[in-house]
Write an enzyme that holds these catalytic residues in place. Structure first.
Site, PDB file in Angstrom:
ATOM      1  N   ALA A  10     -21.533  11.193  92.681  1.00  0.00           N
ATOM      2  CA  ALA A  10     -20.846  12.119  93.589  1.00  0.00           C
ATOM      3  C   ALA A  10     -21.254  11.874  95.035  1.00  0.00           C
ATOM      4  O   ALA A  10     -21.362  12.819  95.820  1.00  0.00           O
ATOM      5  CB  ALA A  10     -21.155  13.557  93.179  1.00  0.00           C
ATOM      6  N   ARG A  16      -9.945   8.495 101.576  1.00  0.00           N
ATOM      7  CA  ARG A  16      -8.509   8.556 101.305  1.00  0.00           C
ATOM      8  C   ARG A  16      -7.995   9.977 101.139  1.00  0.00           C
ATOM      9  O   ARG A  16      -6.788  10.211 101.184  1.00  0.00           O
ATOM     10  CB  ARG A  16      -8.182   7.729 100.048  1.00  0.00           C
ATOM     11  CG  ARG A  16      -8.108   6.225 100.318  1.00  0.00           C
ATOM     12  CD  ARG A  16      -7.746   5.459  99.069  1.00  0.00           C
ATOM     13  NE  ARG A  16      -8.886   5.334  98.158  1.00  0.00           N
ATOM     14  CZ  ARG A  16      -8.814   4.808  96.946  1.00  0.00           C
ATOM     15  NH1 ARG A  16      -7.659   4.368  96.481  1.00  0.00           N
ATOM     16  NH2 ARG A  16      -9.889   4.719  96.178  1.00  0.00           N
ATOM     17  N   GLN A  73     -28.264   9.083  97.618  1.00  0.00           N
ATOM     18  CA  GLN A  73     -27.875   7.707  97.917  1.00  0.00           C
ATOM     19  C   GLN A  73     -27.529   7.652  99.396  1.00  0.00           C
ATOM     20  O   GLN A  73     -26.433   7.987  99.808  1.00  0.00           O
ATOM     21  CB  GLN A  73     -26.682   7.267  97.061  1.00  0.00           C
ATOM     22  CG  GLN A  73     -26.341   5.787  97.218  1.00  0.00           C
ATOM     23  CD  GLN A  73     -25.062   5.400  96.489  1.00  0.00           C
ATOM     24  OE1 GLN A  73     -24.220   6.243  96.187  1.00  0.00           O
ATOM     25  NE2 GLN A  73     -24.904   4.112  96.207  1.00  0.00           N
ATOM     26  N   ASN A 170     -10.389   0.085  81.285  1.00  0.00           N
ATOM     27  CA  ASN A 170     -11.718   0.649  81.498  1.00  0.00           C
ATOM     28  C   ASN A 170     -11.594   1.847  82.439  1.00  0.00           C
ATOM     29  O   ASN A 170     -11.048   1.734  83.540  1.00  0.00           O
ATOM     30  CB  ASN A 170     -12.634  -0.413  82.111  1.00  0.00           C
ATOM     31  CG  ASN A 170     -14.030   0.100  82.375  1.00  0.00           C
ATOM     32  OD1 ASN A 170     -14.458   1.092  81.796  1.00  0.00           O
ATOM     33  ND2 ASN A 170     -14.761  -0.592  83.253  1.00  0.00           N
ATOM     34  N   ASN A 228      -8.600  10.262  94.023  1.00  0.00           N
ATOM     35  CA  ASN A 228      -8.994   9.590  95.259  1.00  0.00           C
ATOM     36  C   ASN A 228      -8.155   9.996  96.468  1.00  0.00           C
ATOM     37  O   ASN A 228      -8.518   9.672  97.591  1.00  0.00           O
ATOM     38  CB  ASN A 228      -8.904   8.069  95.080  1.00  0.00           C
ATOM     39  CG  ASN A 228      -9.946   7.550  94.112  1.00  0.00           C
ATOM     40  OD1 ASN A 228     -11.120   7.887  94.225  1.00  0.00           O
ATOM     41  ND2 ASN A 228      -9.520   6.752  93.152  1.00  0.00           N
ATOM     42  N   LYS A 351      -9.938  50.131  99.728  1.00  0.00           N
ATOM     43  CA  LYS A 351     -11.003  49.230 100.164  1.00  0.00           C
ATOM     44  C   LYS A 351     -12.367  49.867  99.931  1.00  0.00           C
ATOM     45  O   LYS A 351     -12.613  50.969 100.392  1.00  0.00           O
ATOM     46  CB  LYS A 351     -10.819  48.898 101.653  1.00  0.00           C
ATOM     47  CG  LYS A 351     -11.730  47.771 102.181  1.00  0.00           C
ATOM     48  CD  LYS A 351     -13.091  48.224 102.657  1.00  0.00           C
ATOM     49  CE  LYS A 351     -13.032  49.116 103.874  1.00  0.00           C
ATOM     50  NZ  LYS A 351     -14.423  49.383 104.405  1.00  0.00           N
TER      51      LYS A 351
END
Length: 464
Positions: A10, A16, A73, A170, A228, A351
């Protein structure tokens, strides 16, 4: 059962997506993609989950919480490099490690379980999750030996014309023998155009050691979709929505028009409830049995009791009891608790208030920062005036009170049990129980008023 571990990739920025929001945090049916993945992995009882984070690290931690481990990373140098970051947590462990991308929100616990089961039964060192794709263009092809084991995985651009006819692809999700994984990663190099360390290179390293590489083909290609861009996000949303709606219908919920009904992944709905078109239900909402919801209702993070009806209204972060009637065009705002057999009608806003069993506000009222008892009637145009320009104040209306139309209750104020407030009153002082409070100017009628005004106007005109 062998130890089970999971590594969730992640760390990618997701350029993109063209968004300031970190890619794996984009929601699908109201839940971030990476949260979908974590939730499914937890169902297969993973002993440890390690999420590899990079861009948006703090936001991912905030979403997933402290029940899983994180590794950073700092530079995105490929999928193999990402998994390498988990070596300190997992490298010396015995067991099976699942590696899955955080942008695959449609993967299910059933598929993960089947993948792990085949991996362990075949004593494989690597098992690929594969799928049948009618149009496999762009995907790596999985080529098998006669015994069903994997001969090799060839990328589309490198495949021969014959290999490109293969439709088993794959998916990028894998099971590894944990120690084999981290040993092989040490041998992966970045001698490629991108200068990155690729996780699939582990497959070739394992094969060269004469170890078993297996593959499990999921019957659902849709589960393997990686998101993506916004187009793929929309497709994932469509598939997830259909999956959720189908599950509710199989559990005894009627959806009049599933295509026009949007239900979040964590919503629970009781049997024989009917959901009408245009309804959006999200968050940790729970709806009881035999309810009627919609059309055109939005419910967010709320609890709805059995046999309740809600039409053309919005309910958020609140609770509503049984046999209540809400709407049309009501707005139940956060921190409201409405009891059983209540009625909140058209153009009523509630409310941060409580309404006891049997109370009614049928139309055109505002109930804010209030405690309304049982069997109270709030007439048309009743207002709790809760704000003095600086602070909010509490209004209390005790059991059985009757508030006449067009009444203003200026907080802080209490209307006692079984008291009456006359229509048109502005209440600034407490009203004792059983009393009638009238707080309005006495009516005065001025006879022949119109004629006198007209005469003055006529006389004024003559002077000019």
């Amino acid at each position: 059962m062998l130890n089970r571990f999971a590594v969730i990739l992640a760390a990618g920025q997701g350029t993109r997506m063209k968004s300031h929001l970190y890619k794996v945090l984009h929601p699908v049916c109201g839940k971030p993609m990476v949260q979908h993945v974590v939730d499914q992995i937890e169902l297969v009882q993973a002993d440890k989950i390690v999420t590899v984070i990079g861009h948006g690290a703090d936001l991912v931690k905030s979403q997933l919480g402290d029940k899983i481990d994180y590794v950073l990373q700092e530079k995105q140098l490929g999928t193999g490099h990402a998994v390498m970051q988990a070596e300190e947590q997992l490298g010396k462990q015995d067991g099976t490690t699942l590696v899955v991308c955080g942008d695959t929100p449609l993967i299910t616990a059933e598929t993960i379980e089947a993948l792990i089961k085949q991996h362990e039964e075949e004593h494989a060192k690597v098992t690929l999750l594969t799928a049948h794709a009618e149009d496999p263009s762009g995907y790596g092809r999985v080529l098998r030996n006669d015994d069903g084991t994997v001969a090799k995985v060839v990328e589309h651009k490198d495949a021969t014309d014959k290999e490109r006819l293969v439709k088993e692809i794959n998916t990028g999700t894998y099971c590894f023998d944990n120690k084999t994984l981290f040993q092989a990663l040490k041998r992966v190099n970045n001698n490629n155009v991108q200068g990155e360390y690729y996780l699939p290179d582990v497959i070739e390293i394992v094969k060269n050691n004469a170890e078993t590489v297996a593959a499990y083909q999921t019957p659902s290609f849709e589960e393997t979709i990686g998101v993506n861009d916004r187009v793929a996000l929309s497709e994932a949303e469509r598939i997830m929505k259909s999956r959720i709606n189908t599950a509710h219908m199989k559990n005894g919920v009627t959806l009049i028009d599933p295509k026009q009904t949007y239900i979040g992944a964590d919503v629970q709905i009781g049997q024989d409830t009917v959901i009408k078109p245009g309804t959006v239900i999200s968050g940790s909402t729970t709806i009881g049995a035999n309810c009627e919801i919609g059309p055109n209702v939005e419910i967010i993070n709320s609890r709805i009791g059995d046999n309740t009806i809600i039409r053309q209204s919005v309910v958020s972060d609140s609770g509503i009891g049984e046999q209540a009637v809400i709407g049309p065009y009501a707005h139940i705002r956060p921190q409201s608790e409405l009891g059983d057999n209540i009625k909140v009608g058209n153009f009523v806003e509630v409310k941060k208030s409580k309404m006891g069993d049997g109370s009614k506000a049928s139309h055109l009222s505002y109930i804010g920062d209030a405690e309304i008892g049982q069997d109270v009637n709030l007439g048309c145009g009743s207002i709790t005036v809760n704000y003095d320009g600086k602070n909010k104040h509490l209004t209390k209306v005790e059991d059985g009170a009757f508030i006449g139309c067009n009444s203003n209750l200026i907080a802080p104020v209490t209307v006692g049990k079984n008291a009456y407030v006359a229509a048109g009153s502005t209440i600034t002082d407490n009203v004792p129980g059983e009393a009638l409070s009238i707080a309005r100017a006495r009516q005065t009628n001025k006879e022949n008023y119109v004629a006198r005004i007209q005469e003055k106007q006529n006389n004024h005109g003559r002077k000019d």
